[in-house]
Scaffold this motif. Sequence first.
Motif, PDB file in Angstrom:
ATOM      1  N   PHE A 121      13.071   2.507   2.298  1.00 51.18           N
ATOM      2  CA  PHE A 121      12.279   3.637   2.786  1.00 51.18           C
ATOM      3  C   PHE A 121      12.728   4.973   2.182  1.00 51.18           C
ATOM      4  CE2 PHE A 121      12.098   0.168   5.767  1.00 51.18           C
ATOM      5  CZ  PHE A 121      10.719   0.026   5.956  1.00 51.18           C
ATOM      6  N   ASP A 123      12.170   8.553   0.144  1.00 51.67           N
ATOM      7  CA  ASP A 123      11.134   9.572   0.229  1.00 51.67           C
ATOM      8  C   ASP A 123      10.011   9.209  -0.753  1.00 51.67           C
ATOM      9  OD1 ASP A 123       9.582  11.940   0.152  1.00 51.67           O
ATOM     10  OD2 ASP A 123      11.343  13.161   0.614  1.00 51.67           O
ATOM     11  N   PRO A 124       8.768   9.085  -0.282  1.00 45.85           N
ATOM     12  CA  PRO A 124       7.674   8.691  -1.192  1.00 45.85           C
ATOM     13  C   PRO A 124       7.167   9.808  -2.084  1.00 45.85           C
ATOM     14  CG  PRO A 124       6.805   9.016   1.014  1.00 45.85           C
ATOM     15  CD  PRO A 124       8.309   9.159   1.117  1.00 45.85           C
ATOM     16  N   ARG A 134      10.557  10.716  -7.432  1.00 47.16           N
ATOM     17  CA  ARG A 134      10.691   9.397  -6.828  1.00 47.16           C
ATOM     18  C   ARG A 134      11.872   8.631  -7.426  1.00 47.16           C
ATOM     19  NH1 ARG A 134       4.357   7.302  -6.451  1.00 47.16           N
ATOM     20  NH2 ARG A 134       3.904   8.308  -4.420  1.00 47.16           N
ATOM     21  N   CYS A 156      13.742  -3.332  -2.461  1.00 49.95           N
ATOM     22  CA  CYS A 156      13.134  -2.080  -2.031  1.00 49.95           C
ATOM     23  C   CYS A 156      12.203  -2.331  -0.850  1.00 49.95           C
ATOM     24  CB  CYS A 156      12.325  -1.451  -3.163  1.00 49.95           C
ATOM     25  SG  CYS A 156      13.234  -1.170  -4.684  1.00 49.95           S
ATOM     26  N   THR A 158       9.193   0.072   1.587  1.00 45.33           N
ATOM     27  CA  THR A 158       8.526   1.347   1.848  1.00 45.33           C
ATOM     28  C   THR A 158       7.355   1.119   2.781  1.00 45.33           C
ATOM     29  OG1 THR A 158       7.421   3.251   0.835  1.00 45.33           O
ATOM     30  CG2 THR A 158       7.027   1.120  -0.180  1.00 45.33           C
ATOM     31  N   ASP A 159       6.991   2.163   3.516  1.00 40.91           N
ATOM     32  CA  ASP A 159       5.807   2.096   4.366  1.00 40.91           C
ATOM     33  C   ASP A 159       4.686   2.950   3.792  1.00 40.91           C
ATOM     34  OD1 ASP A 159       7.246   4.444   4.896  1.00 40.91           O
ATOM     35  OD2 ASP A 159       6.277   4.685   6.840  1.00 40.91           O
ATOM     36  N   ASP A 160       4.850   3.433   2.569  1.00 39.90           N
ATOM     37  CA  ASP A 160       3.836   4.233   1.904  1.00 39.90           C
ATOM     38  C   ASP A 160       3.084   3.331   0.925  1.00 39.90           C
ATOM     39  OD1 ASP A 160       2.890   5.995  -0.479  1.00 39.90           O
ATOM     40  OD2 ASP A 160       3.252   7.445   1.132  1.00 39.90           O
ATOM     41  N   TYR A 163       3.022   4.439  -2.780  1.00 39.77           N
ATOM     42  CA  TYR A 163       4.321   4.281  -3.435  1.00 39.77           C
ATOM     43  C   TYR A 163       4.627   2.803  -3.652  1.00 39.77           C
ATOM     44  CZ  TYR A 163       9.223   5.637  -4.409  1.00 39.77           C
ATOM     45  OH  TYR A 163      10.447   5.860  -4.988  1.00 39.77           O
ATOM     46  N   ALA A 164       4.227   1.958  -2.714  1.00 38.42           N
ATOM     47  CA  ALA A 164       4.457   0.520  -2.858  1.00 38.42           C
ATOM     48  C   ALA A 164       3.785  -0.016  -4.116  1.00 38.42           C
ATOM     49  CB  ALA A 164       3.951  -0.221  -1.625  1.00 38.42           C
ATOM     50  N   GLU A 197      11.344   2.455   9.640  1.00 37.22           N
ATOM     51  CA  GLU A 197      10.442   1.328   9.843  1.00 37.22           C
ATOM     52  C   GLU A 197       9.869   1.322  11.258  1.00 37.22           C
ATOM     53  OE1 GLU A 197      10.388  -3.439   8.788  1.00 37.22           O
ATOM     54  OE2 GLU A 197      12.285  -2.367   8.938  1.00 37.22           O
ATOM     55  N   SER A 207       4.726  -2.214   6.359  1.00 45.34           N
ATOM     56  CA  SER A 207       5.800  -2.017   5.391  1.00 45.34           C
ATOM     57  C   SER A 207       5.648  -3.021   4.254  1.00 45.34           C
ATOM     58  CB  SER A 207       7.165  -2.184   6.063  1.00 45.34           C
ATOM     59  OG  SER A 207       7.375  -1.168   7.012  1.00 45.34           O
TER      60      SER A 207
END
Length: 215
Positions: A121, A123-124, A134, A156, A158-160, A163-164, A197, A207
Motif C-alpha cells: 500500500f 502512496d499511489p 511512484r 506488492c 495496493t487498493d488503487d 496504480y495496480a 487495507e 485490494s
Amino acid sequence: MTTVDRPLRIVRTYHPRRGRLSGRHFDALERLAQRYAFVPGEPVDVLEIGSGMGDATAEMAAADPDRRYLAVEVHTPGVANLLRLIEARGLSNLRVAAVDAIDLLHADIPAGSLAAVHVFFPDPWPKARHHKRRLIVPWRVALVRDRLRGGGLLHCATDDAGYALAMLETLDADPGLRNRFDGFAPRPDHRPVTKFELRAVRDGRPSFELMYERA
C-alpha cells in the motif's frame, strides 16, 4: 555498490512529514532507536519498504523467526511505534531504518542478497504529474530486482486500481522478473491486514496483490 543506473535528479517517493509524537513515542525513540537500528553491513533477508505504524511488519517477523527483517520508514511516529512493538514482542530478527529506501538499496544492500521485498500500500500518487514519484516505476523496480537473489520475491499490494494496473504493466515489462501468477495474485493468508487495507475495506475498495520473482 549499485549496478543499476538512477536518474541524475532524484525525485522522492514521499513527502517528508514528522507527524505528532506522543509521550510513549518520544520514550521509544530515546530508548530504543539505537538498540534496534539497522547497521549497514548487517545481513537482511526480507526488506519492507514503507512499514507504516509497523503492526503488520512486527506480526510477519514474529511468525518468521528464521529470517532477518528490515523495515524502512520515514514517518517518525511509525518508526517509534514499531520500536515499541519490537521491544514488547522481544523480536530479535527485526531492525528499523528511518531513511529513504532507494538510498538504502543503493548504498547498503548487496546485489543478489534479499529473499523478499515487500511494498504494501505505497502512496499511489494518483495525479499524472506525480506518477514519477511512484515507487513502482521501471528504474526503481530494476534496482529492487538487482538486490533480490535468484527466486527472490517482490510482493506488492495496493487498493488503487489505476496504480495496480500500472504496477502490473511495469513489472511484466521488467526482463528479470517473472510473475508467479497469471495477472494479479490471490491474497495470501500469511500477509497481515494493514491499516490501509482496513480503510479500503471500509470504503468498499478491493485490494490487488502482485507477486514477482527474480528469474
